[in-house]
Structure formats: structure tokens, C-alpha cells
Design a protein around this motif. Structure first.
Motif, PDB file in Angstrom:
ATOM      1  N   THR A  11      -4.723   7.685   8.684  1.00 22.04           N
ATOM      2  CA  THR A  11      -4.461   6.534   7.423  1.00 22.04           C
ATOM      3  C   THR A  11      -3.708   5.706   8.357  1.00 22.04           C
ATOM      4  O   THR A  11      -3.985   3.746   8.240  1.00 22.04           O
TER       5      THR A  11
ATOM      6  N   GLY B 249      -3.472   0.668  -3.327  1.00 23.84           N
ATOM      7  CA  GLY B 249      -4.301   1.409  -2.449  1.00 23.84           C
ATOM      8  C   GLY B 249      -4.586   1.265  -1.174  1.00 23.84           C
ATOM      9  O   GLY B 249      -4.165  -0.509  -0.927  1.00 23.84           O
ATOM     10  N   GLU B 250      -5.051   1.507  -0.205  1.00 19.78           N
ATOM     11  CA  GLU B 250      -5.033   1.096   1.194  1.00 19.78           C
ATOM     12  C   GLU B 250      -6.542   0.471   1.131  1.00 19.78           C
ATOM     13  O   GLU B 250      -6.033  -0.957   1.895  1.00 19.78           O
TER      14      GLU B 250
ATOM     15  N   THR C  28       0.514   5.934  -0.080  1.00 21.36           N
ATOM     16  CA  THR C  28      -0.327   6.755   0.340  1.00 21.36           C
ATOM     17  C   THR C  28      -0.552   7.698   0.223  1.00 21.36           C
ATOM     18  O   THR C  28       0.977   7.983   0.580  1.00 21.36           O
TER      19      THR C  28
ATOM     20  N   VAL D 113       3.053   5.413   4.243  1.00 22.11           N
ATOM     21  CA  VAL D 113       2.053   6.239   4.164  1.00 22.11           C
ATOM     22  C   VAL D 113       3.284   8.069   4.203  1.00 22.11           C
ATOM     23  O   VAL D 113       3.849   8.282   5.072  1.00 22.11           O
TER      24      VAL D 113
ATOM     25  N   ILE E  61       0.479  -1.105  -0.109  1.00 17.06           N
ATOM     26  CA  ILE E  61      -0.164  -0.160   0.292  1.00 17.06           C
ATOM     27  C   ILE E  61       0.409   1.374   0.058  1.00 17.06           C
ATOM     28  O   ILE E  61       1.587   1.004   0.629  1.00 17.06           O
TER      29      ILE E  61
END
Length: 256
Positions: A58, A40-41, A18, A51, A16
Motif C-alpha cells: 500500500t 480512503g486510498e 489505511t 498507512v 488518506i
């Protein structure tokens, strides 16, 4: 040691990512070099996340799912940190500060980039390809390790800091001469601080098969020895230390 350094294979695995902007772009390039599949998340398969904007909400949301998170500039929310990397594929040298200072890690990387030859990776690949020949040349495991250590030592025929080390590998493999016999070397410590170790003492600790030491020698010093080296508490140097390289380590004044 605040973290366990590991090299994680990410080829074909979802990771992931972000956030937006330059930080996200840099992390994307890094992940692409490893062969990771950037998702994606919402991807529930992923077990690792970066992140890039350090967003706490998040990061906490992902961690609650059991995902291991790196949150840029937010070390308290990092399950892992991303090191500065010297890449001499397949040799990778990672410099981490536990998130304390990316600038310091970068400065150290730049120093190491100038130190390690561009062909260092070729040497690693050549040694891998020659494993069978090396084992046949020196069948005894101890003798083989000592030969390799001697070849790779500073000034050795295949010293990894030599630009032409890979070219010298055939000559090193064919070289004659006896394997260095058993030795016992005494190291008188200036203090219990590993930063006070001389270069010679640090090198010997990294090479020794076993370390005989006084009980007063701190663990921080012994941690500089090879992980597989035997550590033996003794009051005096051994009369029969065993094959290979043995050390007798004590604080200065206790060396017999």
C-alpha cells in the motif's frame, strides 16, 4: 539533521488513512484533532497518507502516485514521521526520532508534559495580542528583541516556565529601566562536541546577535546559535563587536 521539522496545517484537507485496529484508531483521533478530512486510498485529491498497518504494498502504491506516506513501524517507507506531541495550543512541541524509537519519543514527551505549565498557550496568545504595544514600547527592533529575550529568560518576568507568566505580562510591558547595552562575552569550548556545551554557553548561543569564532570551531557548535545570528570567522576577539550581544567562541586555550 535527518529531517526538516514542519508544522503542517491540515484543516479541511484530505488525508488518506489505511489499515484497521488500534493503530488506525489512534491515527484517526490525531487527524481529527487537526481538522483533516479523512479519506480512503481512492481519493485522488490527497497528497498525504498514513498507512497505519505499515503495509509495504500500500505504501509503495501511494508513493508511486506522488503521495507523501507515513508507514507505521516501517521507517524505510516513510516520507515523514509522526512526532510525540506536547500540546499547549497554540504552542506545540514535537519530539521525533526519525522512526528510530517511538518509546523514546514518548518518554521525552512525558518529561516535557510535567515541565511546561498548562497556561503556556495563554502566554503565547497574550504575547501575540500585545505585539502592537510591544513594538510601540520598544521601537528599535534590536532593543525590542533583547527586552523580549530578557523577559522570557530563566527567572525573567515572563519566564515561560512560570505558571503565572501570563499574569506578569502587563507589569513586564510597563517596566522601566535601560535596555542592556552591547556586550562581548567569551566562551571557551571544552571540546568540539556540542554535548559538552555548558548550559550557560548554550543559552548565550541562542541569544547572541553575532558569533565571532575561531576557524577551528566546528559547524556543530555554530548550529546551536540563532539561525539569524551573524557568524564571523576571526583570529582574535573584535575591538568593536557591534550592538547587542556578541560572542567570541574558541576552543579552550585559544581564548584571548
Amino acid at each position: 539533521m535527518h529531517s526538516l521539522p514542519v508544522f503542517l496545517r491540515l484543516t479541511g484537507r484530505p488525508v488518506i488513512l489505511t489499515g484497521d485496529g488500534e493503530a488506525a484508531d489512534a491515527k484517526r483521533r490525531l487527524l481529527e484533532r487537526t481538522g483533516a478530512v479523512i479519506v480512503g486510498e481512492e481519493d485522488k485529491r490527497a497528497r498525504i497518507a498514513i498507512v497505519s498497518d505499515g503495509d509495504a504494498v500500500t505504501a509503495e502504491r501511494l508513493r508511486a502516485r506522488g503521495v507523501l506516506v507515513n508507514a507505521t513501524d516501517n521507517p524505510d517507507l516513510c516520507d515523514f514521521t509522526l512526532p510525540a506531541i506536547v500540546d499547549r495550543d497554540p504552542v506545540l512541541i514535537a519530539i521525533g526520532t526519525g522512526g528510530a524509537s517511538a518509546g523514546l519519543a514518548k518518554a521525552l514527551r512525558q518529561r516535557l508534559e510535567a515541565l511546561f505549565p498548562a497556561r503556556l498557550g495563554e502566554l503565547a496568545q497574550a504575547l501575540f495580542a500585545a505585539r502592537g504595544a510591544i513594538k510601540a514600547r520598544w521601537a528599535d527592533a534590536g532593543a525590542r528583541r533583547r527586552r523580549i529575550d530578557a523577559g522570557l529568560a530563566p527567572g525573567g518576568m515572563i519566564d515561560p516556565l512560570r505558571a503565572d507568566a501570563v499574569d506578569a505580562l502587563p507589569d513586564w510591558l510597563a517596566a522601566e529601566g535601560p535596555v542592556e547595552g552591547s556586550r562581548l562575552i567569551a566562551i571557551a569550548l571544552l571540546s568540539g562536541d556540542p554535548d559538552d556545551l555548558t548550559l550557560r554557553a548554550a543559552r548565550l548561543l541562542g541569544e547572541a546577535d553575532r558569533v565571532y569564532h575561531a576557524a577551528s570551531v566546528p559547524a556543530a557548535i555554530l548550529d546551536r546559535a540563532r539561525a539569524d545570528a551573524a557568524r564571523i570567522v576571526a583570529d582574535v576577539p573584535p575591538a568593536d563587536p557591534g550592538e547587542g550581544l556578541s560572542l567570541w567562541v574558541a576552543l579552550d586555550g585559544a581564548i584571548a
